[in-house]
Design an enzyme around this catalytic site. Structure first.
Site, PDB file in Angstrom:
ATOM      1  N   GLU A  60       0.808  -1.228   0.000  1.00 34.78           N
ATOM      2  CA  GLU A  60       0.000   0.000   0.000  1.00 34.78           C
ATOM      3  C   GLU A  60       0.836   1.270   0.000  1.00 34.78           C
ATOM      4  O   GLU A  60       0.398   2.300  -0.514  1.00 34.78           O
ATOM      5  CB  GLU A  60      -0.972   0.008   1.187  1.00 34.78           C
ATOM      6  N   HIS A 129     -11.260  -4.144   9.122  1.00 29.67           N
ATOM      7  CA  HIS A 129     -11.801  -4.003   7.764  1.00 29.67           C
ATOM      8  C   HIS A 129     -13.144  -3.279   7.761  1.00 29.67           C
ATOM      9  O   HIS A 129     -13.949  -3.485   6.864  1.00 29.67           O
ATOM     10  CB  HIS A 129     -11.996  -5.379   7.104  1.00 29.67           C
TER      11      HIS A 129
END
Lengths: 332, 326
Positions: A60, A129
């Site tokens: 990321e 999440h």
């Protein structure tokens, strides 16, 4: 008009832009043949090929930086971050690089990129999440922050975000992906920084974001049965924020409830509430401003607990009623 | 590291003399900055590259004008070597409107995007992903430029280093990762902070070439970079070059250098890249008086830059909120 889902609207906005502008491309994890974790990019690699739909490793920091570096040198990347929670890993690149390069360089260079990312709870994916971390990004000068709530809005806002010459963080609530709405086939743009009154009313203003717009609208329907008229304002973009529309609404209703899914403590609702407190709409208030937000707890796994951690329709109804029952008493 | 070094074929004697002057420009610039910090004439902080001139000048001399660089917090040398205007650099350090960043960036954020200097960076390892992105543009738009990405030994322990090199490798991007191993990340010696002999050995882990060179030998730097840049430009992907060098000064202005010995510093000063280059040039028959005149010119240019900077206006308060958004 035809109806499509929020998810299809996101895909259509990207695809139409990519057909027109060779500089626009998308990169992210599993966005190729897999079609992205939520299926948003399904079919795109087949149409645009692997050069413009770039499947990336699970990196990321590097993919955010690659987006920024390519934007700085003439591309207009769309970075899909699989879950908005993973922005933590991209944080240096977004906060210390993307947001600041132009300013640090004295106005030279620009970073026209969009970081699109699914956010929010409701899928049973638990604490890592399911977060709503948009307030972090609103704190950073140099970034723009968008939180669409409908299929129509998401298509127009995404076009505006791609066309914008600044880094834009674009939050897509996962539970909205399957929601449907009327969406024109042709391209259109909704300017960043323009709120939308989703329902007109006279007794109380609810400013709600993303999925909470829908919950606020549900609450408004219930409250109407009791003779309470609710106005629902959707800011659509948090940065820039259309304070004018919110102020006008509060002046009309004299009551304000702010609702977001993100944890209430330190949430963006505080910014909206203080924008009203600092404005001349303050004089119009008949009751203290009420904030409704997520509890200060990691999002739990159990469906029952998960639901309890974030605002639900009854919480909004209760907050509205509280503002109606409470009056600011002024003594002459 | 005692390789026989030949000159890259495109390099003329005149170009070598230019580079000699450039190295002095870098040294005088940073020594001047050091002096001003000591006197309290410049505020903030700065990171000096005195002793590392051969990496900046040698590596960047192998680039074409269209090529780009990303730099580090120790980036004055890179900027000068990329053709940076020392007046604008000095003015930036003085926080003046005539500076590269109109006084908004300071020492750690000097950039000149139009000429391919994508910027110094205050975050260790922060520029490495940006270099990969710039190389991606080159590939996607077929612009045929190469990105030379400077970073230090310290940055090689950042996640961004590993993520970025892997990404550049799988996408065959035209980027050269150039490690200036100056032996210390602030106080952390590379021996203490890594368990490998060479940072370039990490290249194996990403399936790309890695080479270790003497960073104080400008010709060795030039040769290695020339080869890596050609490889990148021909579509054969990235590589890592690790140049062993040494920063003569402390990490930043507040460094008492307790983590290293004076003996070690002395040893490295004997490997002075400028003195070594001068000897090479003399051996090639270049006149010493000419070389000394170049050194004098460099000194004068830096003195002029100070005058330019101190005579430049400070930014107006109106400029505070400008340039946040495009």
């Amino acid at each position: 008009m035809r109806e499509i889902t929020f998810l299809e609207a996101v895909r259509e906005a990207m695809s139409q832009e990519m057909r027109q502008n060779q500089d626009v491309f998308i990169l992210g994890e599993d966005i190729g043949v897999y079609g992205g974790a939520f299926g948003v990019t399904r079919g795109m690699i087949e149409e645009f090929g692997p050069e413009r739909v770039r499947n990336t490793p699970i990196s990321e920091s590097a993919i955010a930086g690659a987006a920024i570096g390519s934007a700085l040198t003439g591309m207009r990347p769309i970075l899909e971050l699989q879950f908005s929670d993973f922005i933590t890993i991209s944080m240096d690149q977004m906060v210390n690089q993307a947001a600041k390069l132009r300013y640090m360089y004295g106005g030279k260079g620009k970073v026209p990129m969009v970081l699109r990312t699914p956010a929010g709870s409701g899928t049973g994916a638990a604490a890592q999440h399911s977060q709503s971390l948009e307030a972090w990004m609103t704190h950073i000068p140099g970034l723009k922050v968008v939180q669409p709530s409908t299929a129509y809005d998401v298509k127009g806002l995404l076009k505006a975000a791609i066309d914008d010459d600044n880094p834009v963080i674009f939050y897509e609530h996962k539970l909205l992906y399957k929601t449907k709405g009327e969406v024109p086939e042709e391209q259109y743009s909704i300017p960043l920084g323009k709120a939308d009154v989703k329902r007109e009313g006279t007794d109380v203003t609810i400013v709600a974001t993303a999925i909470m717009v829908h919950k606020a609208l549900e609450a408004a329907v219930e409250l109407e049965k009791e003779g309470i008229s609710v106005e629902v304002v959707d800011p659509r973009t948090l940065v820039p924020l259309d304070t004018e529309t919110i102020i006008e609404s509060v002046k009309k209703t004299s009551r304000l409830v702010v609702v977001h899914e993100a944890v209430k403590r330190g949430g963006y609702g505080g910014e909206i509430a203080s924008a009203i407190a600092e404005s001349d709409a303050f004089d119009y208030l008949d009751a203290p401003i009420k904030r409704v937000g997520g509890k200060a707890v990691p999002i739990p796994y159990s469906p029952k607990l998960e639901k309890a951690a974030v605002p639900q329709v009854p919480d909004i109804i209760e907050a509205v009623k509280e503002t109606l029952n409470k009056r600011i008493v002024t003594y002459a | 590291m005692n390789k026989t070094v030949k000159l890259p074929p495109q390099i003329t004697k005149e170009r070598l003399a230019d580079l000699y002057k450039e190295m002095w420009l870098i040294r005088y610039f940073d020594e001047k900055v050091d002096e001003f910090f000591a006197k309290g004439m410049i505020h903030g902080t700065t990171h000096l590259c005195v002793g590392q001139e051969a990496t900046a000048s040698g590596a960047i001399s192998m680039l074409k004008d269209i090529d780009k660089i990303t730099s580090t917090h120790r980036g004055h040398g890179h900027c000068i070597a990329k053709g940076g205007d020392v007046n604008k650099m000095m003015a930036e350090l003085f926080g003046r409107t005539t500076g590269y960043c109109k006084g908004k960036g300071g020492s750690m954020h000097i950039a000149d995007v139009e000429t391919g200097n994508l910027g110094a960076n205050g975050i260790v390892g922060g520029g490495i992903p940006l270099a990969v992105g710039a190389a991606l543009t080159s590939k996607m738009k077929k612009e045929e430029y190469v990105v030379l990405c400077f970073f230090g030994d310290g940055a090689s322990n950042e996640g961004s280093f590993h993520e970025s090199i892997n990404l550049a490798s799988i996408w065959d991007l035209p980027v050269v990762f150039f490690c200036e191993n100056n032996q210390y990340g602030m106080s952390g010696s590379v021996k203490e902070m890594t368990n490998i002999e060479n940072i370039a050995d990490r290249a194996k882990g990403y399936g790309i070439p890695g080479e270790v060179i003497d960073g104080n030998d400008i010709l060795e730097v030039m040769n290695a970079v020339d080869e890596a840049v050609s490889r990148a430009r021909n579509g054969n992907g990235p590589s890592i070059i690790e140049a062993k060098t040494y920063r003569w000064k402390g990490h930043s202005k507040s460094d008492a250098k307790k983590y290293r010995t004076r003996e070690e510093e002395k040893e490295w000063r004997q490997k002075d890249p400028i003195a070594r280059f001068k000897k090479m040039l003399l051996d090639k028959g270049i006149d010493e008086k000419y070389l000394d005149s170049l050194q004098e010119e460099a000194k004068k240019t830096i003195e002029d830059s100070v005058e330019f900077a101190t005579n430049s206006p400070e930014p107006s308060l109106d400029s505070l909120m400008e340039d946040v958004y495009a």
